[in-house]
Each structure stands twice: as C-alpha cells, then as structure tokens.
Design a protein around this motif. Structure first.
Motif, mmCIF file in Angstrom:
data_model
loop_
_atom_site.group_PDB
_atom_site.id
_atom_site.type_symbol
_atom_site.label_atom_id
_atom_site.label_comp_id
_atom_site.label_asym_id
_atom_site.label_seq_id
_atom_site.Cartn_x
_atom_site.Cartn_y
_atom_site.Cartn_z
ATOM 1 N N GLU A 74 -14.326 15.150 1.848
ATOM 2 C CA GLU A 74 -14.405 13.982 2.724
ATOM 3 C C GLU A 74 -15.800 13.376 2.699
ATOM 4 O O GLU A 74 -15.953 12.149 2.726
ATOM 5 C CB GLU A 74 -14.017 14.377 4.150
ATOM 6 C CG GLU A 74 -12.528 14.650 4.328
ATOM 7 C CD GLU A 74 -12.175 15.029 5.757
ATOM 8 O OE1 GLU A 74 -13.078 15.458 6.504
ATOM 9 O OE2 GLU A 74 -10.991 14.915 6.119
ATOM 10 N N HIS A 78 -16.603 9.533 1.416
ATOM 11 C CA HIS A 78 -17.247 8.574 2.311
ATOM 12 C C HIS A 78 -18.638 8.183 1.814
ATOM 13 O O HIS A 78 -18.956 7.000 1.674
ATOM 14 C CB HIS A 78 -17.345 9.149 3.722
ATOM 15 C CG HIS A 78 -18.013 8.228 4.696
ATOM 16 N ND1 HIS A 78 -19.389 8.215 4.881
ATOM 17 C CD2 HIS A 78 -17.515 7.286 5.529
ATOM 18 C CE1 HIS A 78 -19.703 7.301 5.778
ATOM 19 N NE2 HIS A 78 -18.579 6.724 6.191
ATOM 20 N N THR A 84 -12.966 5.398 3.752
ATOM 21 C CA THR A 84 -12.915 5.805 5.162
ATOM 22 C C THR A 84 -11.578 6.417 5.555
ATOM 23 O O THR A 84 -11.431 6.907 6.667
ATOM 24 C CB THR A 84 -13.207 4.612 6.074
ATOM 25 O OG1 THR A 84 -12.273 3.561 5.792
ATOM 26 C CG2 THR A 84 -14.629 4.094 5.846
ATOM 27 N N GLU A 85 -10.593 6.380 4.661
ATOM 28 C CA GLU A 85 -9.293 6.972 4.956
ATOM 29 C C GLU A 85 -9.113 8.273 4.183
ATOM 30 O O GLU A 85 -9.597 8.415 3.065
ATOM 31 C CB GLU A 85 -8.163 6.013 4.571
ATOM 32 C CG GLU A 85 -8.098 4.742 5.392
ATOM 33 C CD GLU A 85 -6.925 3.873 4.973
ATOM 34 O OE1 GLU A 85 -6.307 4.143 3.911
ATOM 35 O OE2 GLU A 85 -6.614 2.916 5.704
#
Length: 429
Positions: A74, A78, A84-85
């Motif tokens: 993650e 990012h 962002t998903e």
C-alpha cells in the motif's frame, strides 16, 4: 538495473514477479507460480502478460490483510504511484494502465527512483567469482552519484556435498588464477577474491548456512575431505560435509579478522523445502523456511578465537526470534565483535521489531545492533520497509519515555543513531 537504467517493463514485473513475499502468500492461497510470471521450466505454461498477473493479485488482495506485505504494498502504491484505492477486480485494469503510463516517464527509471527514495547506500549480493562489471560501470559513470557496494557471498563453497560445490570452487579458482584442487588453494583463492571485492568498495560478506557450527578441523583433515570432494560428492559422507562446513565458517571469521570485511551470518533457513517447486520454478520462489536457531554453543569455537579481535564485526541474523533474548542479545552484550542483526524475512514486521528491541536492549542496548537493513528484491519496497522499521523503533522508544526508563532527549538522540550512526559503524560505511 542501475547501470543500464532502462525503464521497468511493466507494473507486474516490477512489483509482483520478483517479490517472493508476494509470491508465497498468493501461492499459499491457491495461485500457481506460473500465473505470477515465474518461468515454468517444465515448458507447460507460458509467462502470462503483466496485466493478467496484476488482475490475479487484485483478485486476492484480501489474502494480504494484516500482513506487513500489504503494508509495504500500500505504501508503494500510494507513495510511488499516487494510487489511493486498494487493488480490486473492479479497478485492476485502471490501476495497471496508470502505473504502466508512469513507468514510461523518465522520473520512474531506476536511477531517478534511487534518488527519489533518498537511498544513501545500497549493497548488492554477489557470487565469489563475479567480475562486478556493473559496479565498475556505475563507478565510472559521472552521471550516477549514488553509492552501490558489492557484498561477497560464497555459500556454495561451504558444503562439499552440494550439487554446485565443484563448479563454484573451480570458478573461484579460475577468477583468482589459483588452483583450487587443494584446500589450501581454495582458501588462497577466496582471500584473493575477497581482496578483489574490497578494492571495489565492499565492506561486508554475507553467509547463509543451515547452522552456526564453527568447530575447526586440523589442516590434514580438511585437506583430506576437500580432496575427496573434488573427486565427487559421493566420496564425502554427510558427517564429513558438516565438519567441512563448520571449519569453513571458522576460516571465514579468520579471513574477516585479516581483511576487515564485516561478517554477516544468516543461519537457520532450510532452503527449497518443496522439491517439486524447485525443479519446476527454480530457487527463491517462496519455499525457504525457518528452522530452530542456535548460536551460543555453535559459535563458541569461533568466538573464543576471534570474538575479542579488534575490528572484527560479526552480525548475527535469525528467523527464530526466540534466540534474540536467549542467545544473540547476551552474546552481543559481552563480545565486542558481535552485533544483533535486525529482524529479517519472516520477522521484519512491526510487532516483531518491537519484540526484537525489547529482547535485545536489556542485554546489549542499541549500539550493539545493526540498525535496520532491508533484504528485498522488490525495488520499490525499500523506502516502505525503512519507514515501517523507523515507526516501529519510534514506538518502542516512546514506550521507554512514557514509562520513565529514558528521557525524551535520549529517545530523540537514539532514534537518529539507529538510522545513521549505528549502521554506519556496524557495516563500516
């Protein structure tokens, strides 16, 4: 990768296929390695396109919940790609297209990312006969200002019963210009190759063996076993192979005392646990597994000989965290040469880093630790891993502050030492 500085081929080739942390979790949840970009030596499956690999990862995203792998992933998505998903079957193609477009930009090439990640020192792992040509190209390139060091790793010469032993021993002799048909010749060739690495910037060796046994043999006995092994692996018994390996570990420390290379030791891993996977997909495909660790008794011969030698650094790593408080911490708390290596592999997680600090600090404080170093084939996870480790260390320091064991000023100073002064000193940077 850095010498050529070519664009990465696609998101899956960068983020999924080389990362055995990702591969093993997907494999554990029923995904075949052939579906993840690993070459199938049986020839029954072709490598799928990157988009298909990314779709597979996205469909299994929930299988990574609460693992450090997901935290790293993650952070990469990012911080590096601006996503962002979380990956899902619904957005997999859109995410893939956005990342693929970014990878075509100059700012996403290996050297640009090296600078963006603010990497100060990166060390590669190199075989004992490697000519280090890429290192030479980087060193001679005025457009690259990073520091990339080779690390001498010669595991294959330790075990005369190994399938590659004779080939690797011969290659070391060829690279050094020394006949390795005798044990004295092998030791001379290894010393010459270590000097070759030192001259090209190396500060450390790295060794992965099944156990940390270090009992030395007499010159006559190790010469006898070596001569037999040169004739063929079937000429050496299992007991003789173990005795030879233990003697080689002792000789490795002896060489480190001579040439100053930091000796990193990673015992306690059973490599290639699943033979069918090894035969079909090769090594480094997620099935190297931990065994019970031990250091105090196995390393006693080595430490009695070299544990107080000035300038000798022995960094001990383990995947069995029960030995941190029982063995590694106390050893580092007495022997000037011994340093407690950072949690590694299965235990480089936020919770395990906290347990490591609590286990080691009582015996050895902070100075006799390695500082966090990562061990990854996933290039974009490097800053994510260091960020995670720094947060975990900060949490541990905060716990000492709020329980009045250290002052806030001590915590600030120590936080900086953990990520700067301590690793610089431990690895002689």
């Amino acid at each position: 990768m850095l010498a050529d500085d070519q664009p990465f081929p696609d998101p899956a080739a960068l983020l999924v296929t080389p990362d055995h942390y990702v591969l093993r979790l997907l494999h554990a949840n029923g995904v075949g390695l052939e579906a993840l970009g690993r070459e199938d030596r049986s020839g029954t499956h072709a490598v799928p396109p990157g988009r298909a690999i990314w779709r597979t990862l996205a469909a299994h995203w929930e299988d990574f919940t609460a693992t450090p792998v997901r935290h790293w992933f993650e952070t990469e998505l990012h911080d590096v790609f601006g996503l962002t998903e979380q990956p899902s079957a619904a957005n997999a193609d859109d995410q893939y297209d956005r990342m693929a477009a970014l990878l075509a930009e100059p700012r996403m090439r290996p050297r640009a990312l090296f600078d963006a990640f603010r990497i100060e020192v990166l060390a590669t792992t190199d075989g004992p006969a490697d000519d280090l040509a890429a290192h030479a190209r980087l060193a001679a390139d005025p457009t690259f200002t990073g520091r990339v060091l080779p690390t001498f790793r010669a595991d294959a010469v330790f075990d005369p019963s190994g399938p590659d032993w004779r080939r690797v021993v011969a290659s070391v002799g060829e690279a050094a210009g020394i006949d390795t048909g005798t044990h004295d010749g092998l030791l001379a060739a290894l010393r010459a190759r270590r000097r070759y690495f030192v001259e090209r910037g190396a500060t450390a060796t790295d060794t992965g063996v099944l156990d940390a046994g270090s009992a030395p043999l007499s010159a006559a006995e190790r010469a006898r076993i070596h001569t037999a092994a040169v004739q063929g692996p079937d000429r050496v018994t299992a007991a003789e192979a173990v005795a030879y390996r233990h003697d080689m570990l002792y000789r490795w420390a002896e060489m480190s005392v001579e040439d100053g290379l930091v000796m990193q030791l990673h015992p306690g891993v059973l490599r290639n646990h699943h033979r069918p996977t090894l035969e079909r997909f090769g090594p480094d495909t997620g099935h190297d597994l931990p065994t019970v660790g031990a250091f105090t008794e196995p390393l006693r011969p080595l430490l009695e000989a070299f544990g107080t030698e000035p300038g000798f650094h022995l960094v001990l790593f383990t995947v069995d965290e029960t030995v941190f408080s029982r063995e590694i911490g106390p050893l580092a708390g007495f022997y000037p040469a011994v340093y407690a290596g950072a949690p590694w592999w299965f235990i480089d997680t936020p919770a395990a880093i906290g347990r490591y600090r609590a286990a080691v600090t009582d015996s050895a404080s902070f100075t006799k630790t390695s500082g966090f170093i990562d061990d990854t084939r996933a290039y974009c996870s490097i800053p994510a891993r260091h960020d995670m480790a720094r947060r975990a260390d900060a949490a541990y320091l905060a716990s000492l502050v709020v329980t009045h064991q250290i002052s806030e000023e001590d915590a600030v100073v120590t936080a900086r030492r953990i990520v700067s002064d301590i690793p610089r000193a431990t690895f002689k940077l």
